[in-house]
Design a protein around this motif. Structure first.
Motif, short mmCIF file in Angstrom:
data_model
loop_
_atom_site.label_atom_id
_atom_site.label_comp_id
_atom_site.label_asym_id
_atom_site.label_seq_id
_atom_site.Cartn_x
_atom_site.Cartn_y
_atom_site.Cartn_z
N LEU A 599 21.17 48.85 38.12
CA LEU A 599 22.62 48.88 38.02
C LEU A 599 23.13 47.55 37.49
N PRO A 600 24.02 47.60 36.52
CA PRO A 600 24.53 46.34 35.95
C PRO A 600 25.40 45.60 36.95
N ARG A 601 25.30 44.29 36.95
CA ARG A 601 26.17 43.47 37.77
C ARG A 601 27.49 43.23 37.05
N VAL A 602 28.51 42.99 37.83
CA VAL A 602 29.85 42.78 37.28
C VAL A 602 30.10 41.29 37.17
N ALA A 603 30.69 40.87 36.07
CA ALA A 603 30.99 39.46 35.87
C ALA A 603 32.06 38.98 36.84
N ALA A 604 32.04 37.70 37.14
CA ALA A 604 33.09 37.10 37.98
C ALA A 604 34.28 36.73 37.12
N ARG A 605 35.44 36.69 37.74
CA ARG A 605 36.66 36.37 36.99
C ARG A 605 36.78 34.86 36.78
N PRO A 606 37.09 34.44 35.56
CA PRO A 606 37.30 33.01 35.30
C PRO A 606 38.44 32.45 36.14
N ALA A 607 38.33 31.20 36.49
CA ALA A 607 39.35 30.54 37.29
C ALA A 607 40.70 30.58 36.58
N GLY A 608 41.74 30.87 37.37
CA GLY A 608 43.09 30.88 36.84
C GLY A 608 43.55 32.22 36.30
N GLU A 609 42.62 33.17 36.14
CA GLU A 609 42.99 34.49 35.65
C GLU A 609 43.17 35.46 36.82
N SER A 610 43.86 36.58 36.58
CA SER A 610 44.06 37.59 37.61
C SER A 610 44.05 38.97 36.97
N TYR A 611 44.01 39.98 37.78
CA TYR A 611 44.02 41.36 37.28
C TYR A 611 45.47 41.87 37.23
N PRO A 612 45.76 42.79 36.29
CA PRO A 612 47.11 43.34 36.21
C PRO A 612 47.38 44.31 37.36
N THR A 613 48.61 44.37 37.80
CA THR A 613 48.97 45.26 38.90
C THR A 613 50.39 45.76 38.74
#
Length: 679
Positions: A599-613
């Motif tokens: 199963l592929p691993r998921v990348a970590a989010r770069p510092a300072g970025e966020s997900y849309p909501t």
């Protein structure tokens, strides 16, 4: 073109799930298409197309189908006959004299799959030790075979007395049937089960014969369709015991497919538990028609003998799965007393919930979830199906008016009823068997699992809910983790203290030789085989047994078996006793090892970025409304945190968490939800 793609397709009552894995690139794709009950192969081929999987590039195709199960549910299987030992013609129809429901005055025994007119007897007799008392009367056998051919039966089950100890007479009977009734499918009881219990072994043979013509026709048709599209890979079927079997083996023993529907998800849960270091899991798989609850202990699914279909025993290994009629398509209705009920009746694939806009007019769990905001019109299911809230409201209104409730009150009530039923199913496999739910994490999957998982976990005191990647099609993903499996057994009832290790080794060696031959024919060399010796053990006087590993170190097996039996009996039933111990059956699980998907691993989010909501309005139990964060799972990366209340949507499913709950994304993209106590 080189073969490099793996595909798994799980045909459910409402949707057909497909997973496409490209090992070289790590691409993992989940899709859903509507199930096509009237033309089973069409839905499977549509799933290939939806996943953009060219059959000519597919190395391994894993498949799970409910076709055999559905033919049993609808009593639309083959016209079958039974041939038994003279004097034992009625073994199947008499069955057992016990009552599983003690205080139900309306209780009736399960309807058999044939009438007494369809039962035959032949002069022959073997004893429990395999010795022959009366040889097979060939003239008698040929007369019965000619009568079966004359009456036009589709299939016949042969179940002679003590054939588990000496199968020779059943083998002779098959030869005679092939000569006298060449168009009739034949099932021999000894080829399905080499264990005692005449009724259970006969019932297993009858079930196999009942679905064999249908399953053979379906598998041949599907193989031909795939071959026309260039498929040259390995075709595997999911089996009830949690492993896989080749399509050619499935044509010969389709009874192993009857309870295979939910098995893929439980196998996947076992493999996934090792990846995320959660060895003990409660699993709930909520699809369109039903919900399946099971356990994973020490990263292994619980395997047992004694499965039943509507009260008819199946004497082959199965995963311990508790199924209830609580799915996304479960219908809400008023019973004869005017009380609100949800399920087990379902809208199925046709017409489906009212929200699908395909002609459904009765309210379902899906319609209720849409009415209160768990689901929304802003996120199409499978990327294509936009839900129609107005149609859900119209379906809910008649019952709401009858009960004097608002539509959202009714919808909340339907969701609560479903949750209560699911809690009961989980209690049945945990508390009632001596397990404390607080010692487990809850792994939720299936198209509807994420809608109920948090509420169910909170009710049971489970501290953590885990939602795996591709939850809506996780059962199909689990199929990719299943090895090819063959099961062999030999009945040998004796006190544990009297066990002869040399005699037991000889029986195991005989089974291993038989297994090696079968796996060799299926393309598994010696380096791709594994044999696991186990033994069924019980306290003297008990009806049922516990399966214990048979020691392989050459030491006296009696001490090791006794210690492991005590440990497992305490684990599974909550107690041990000082009573004498006996063994009943030696069993061998033979495995052809297939390559497991990484199963592929998921990348970590770069510092300072966020997900849309964004937000979605959800109606709470007190009729107030609250804004829930609305997040697309495809936008999440490892380490992301969501504080409830929130709704997480994805391509094939939706997950809901409430105020006080906390979600963190794991390294494989799993959603790990910590449950706030007492919320």
């Amino acid at each position: 073109m080189s073969h490099q793609v793996r595909v798994a397709i799980d045909v459910g009552g409402t949707f057909t799930d497909v997973v496409k894995l490209v090992p070289e690139t790590g691409e993992l794709r989940f899709e859903k298409v509507p199930t096509t009950p009237s033309e089973p192969t069409a839905g499977v081929l549509a799933a290939f197309d939806k996943a953009e999987a060219d059959p000519s590039t597919v190395e391994t195709f894993n498949h799970g189908s409910t076709l055999g199960l559905n033919s049993l549910l609808t009593r639309s299987g083959a016209r079958i006959a039974i041939i038994g030992t003279r004097g034992f013609r009625d073994v199947y129809l008499l069955g057992r004299t016990d009552r599983t429901v003690m205080y139900d005055f309306a209780y009736q025994k399960p309807e058999p799959l044939l009438e007494r007119y369809d039962t035959f007897e032949v002069t022959e007799r073997s004893m429990f030790d395999g010795s022959v008392v009366a040889p097979l009367d060939e003239d008698d056998a040929r007369a019965v075979a000619r009568e079966i051919a004359k009456r036009g039966y589709d299939a016949v089950a042969v179940a002679f007395l003590h054939a588990y100890a000496n199968p020779e007479h059943e083998l002779q009977m098959r030869t005679i049937l092939e000569e006298e009734a060449p168009g009739v499918e034949v099932t021999l009881s000894n080829e399905l089960s080499r264990e005692y219990r005449e009724y259970e072994r006969t019932s297993t043979a009858v079930l196999d014969a009942y679905i064999k013509p249908i399953m053979r026709s379906y598998l041949r048709a599907l193989e031909d369709e795939l071959a026309e599209r260039g498929f040259e890979g390995r075709f595997l079927m999911s089996r009830s015991g949690g492993g896989a079997m080749t399509a050619s083996a499935a044509r010969e023993q389709p009874v192993n497919l009857i309870l295979s529907g939910p098995a893929g998800g439980v196998v996947g849960a076992g493999g996934f538990s090792r990846l995320i270091d959660r060895p003990n899991l409660i699993t709930i798989d909520m699809g369109g028609t039903s919900l399946d609850a099971s356990l994973v202990l020490d990263s292994a699914p619980v395997l047992y003998h004694g499965a039943e279909f509507e009260g008819l025993p199946i004497n082959t290994p199965s995963l311990y799965i508790h199924t209830i009629g609580a799915g996304g398509g479960s219908l809400g209705y008023l019973d004869e007393a005017g009380a609100l009920q949800v399920g087990p009746k379902s809208a199925g694939a046709v017409p489906g919930p009212a929200a699908y806009g395909r002609g459904g007019t009765q309210p379902t769990f899906t319609d209720a979830a849409l009415a209160i905001g768990y689901l929304g019109v802003d996120t199409p299911l499978g990327g294509e199906l936009t839900l129609a809230r107005d149609k859900s409201i119209s379906a809910l209104e008649p019952i709401a008016e009858t009960l004097g409730l608002s539509v959202t009150q009714l919808a909340r009530g339907m969701v609560q009823i479903s949750n209560t039923k699911i809690v009961g199913a989980v209690r049945a496999i945990t508390i009632e068997l001596g397990h404390d739910p607080k010692d487990f994490a809850l792994l939720s999957f299936g198209g509807g699992g994420g809608l109920v998982a948090v509420d169910v976990a909170r009710e049971l005191g489970v501290p953590e809910v885990i939602v795996p990647p591709g939850q809506g099609a996780f059962s199909a993903l689990g199929m990719l983790m299943a090895d090819v499996q063959h099961d062999y057994s030999r009945t040998t009832i004796q006190a544990l203290d009297e066990l002869d290790a040399a005699a037991a080794d000889a029986l195991y060696a005989d089974m291993e030789a038989e297994a090696a031959e079968a796996l060799e024919l299926e393309g598994f060399g010696a380096e791709r085989r594994a044999f696991n010796r186990v033994v069924a053990v019980r306290y003297s006087g008990q009806e049922h047994s516990v399966t214990v590993d048979y020691p392989a170190d050459g030491a006296d097996p009696r001490t090791a078996i006794r210690g492991e039996f005590d440990r497992l009996h305490l684990r599974q039933y909550g107690h041990t006793m000082d009573d004498p111990i006996e063994i009943t059956t030696l069993r061998l699980h033979a495995v052809g090892i297939v390559d497991k998907p990484d199963l592929p691993r998921v990348a970590a989010r770069p510092a300072g970025e966020s997900y849309p909501t964004t937000t979605r309005v959800v109606t709470l139990p007190d009729e107030s409304e609250a804004e829930y964060s609305l997040v697309a799972r495809e936008e999440l990366l490892a380490g992301d945190v969501i504080e409830g209340p929130a709704v997480v949507t994805e391509h094939t499913a939706t997950t809901v968490l409430h105020a006080g709950d906390r979600l963190e994304v794991g390294s494989y993209g799993e959603l790990v939800i910590s449950i706030q106590k007492g919320a």
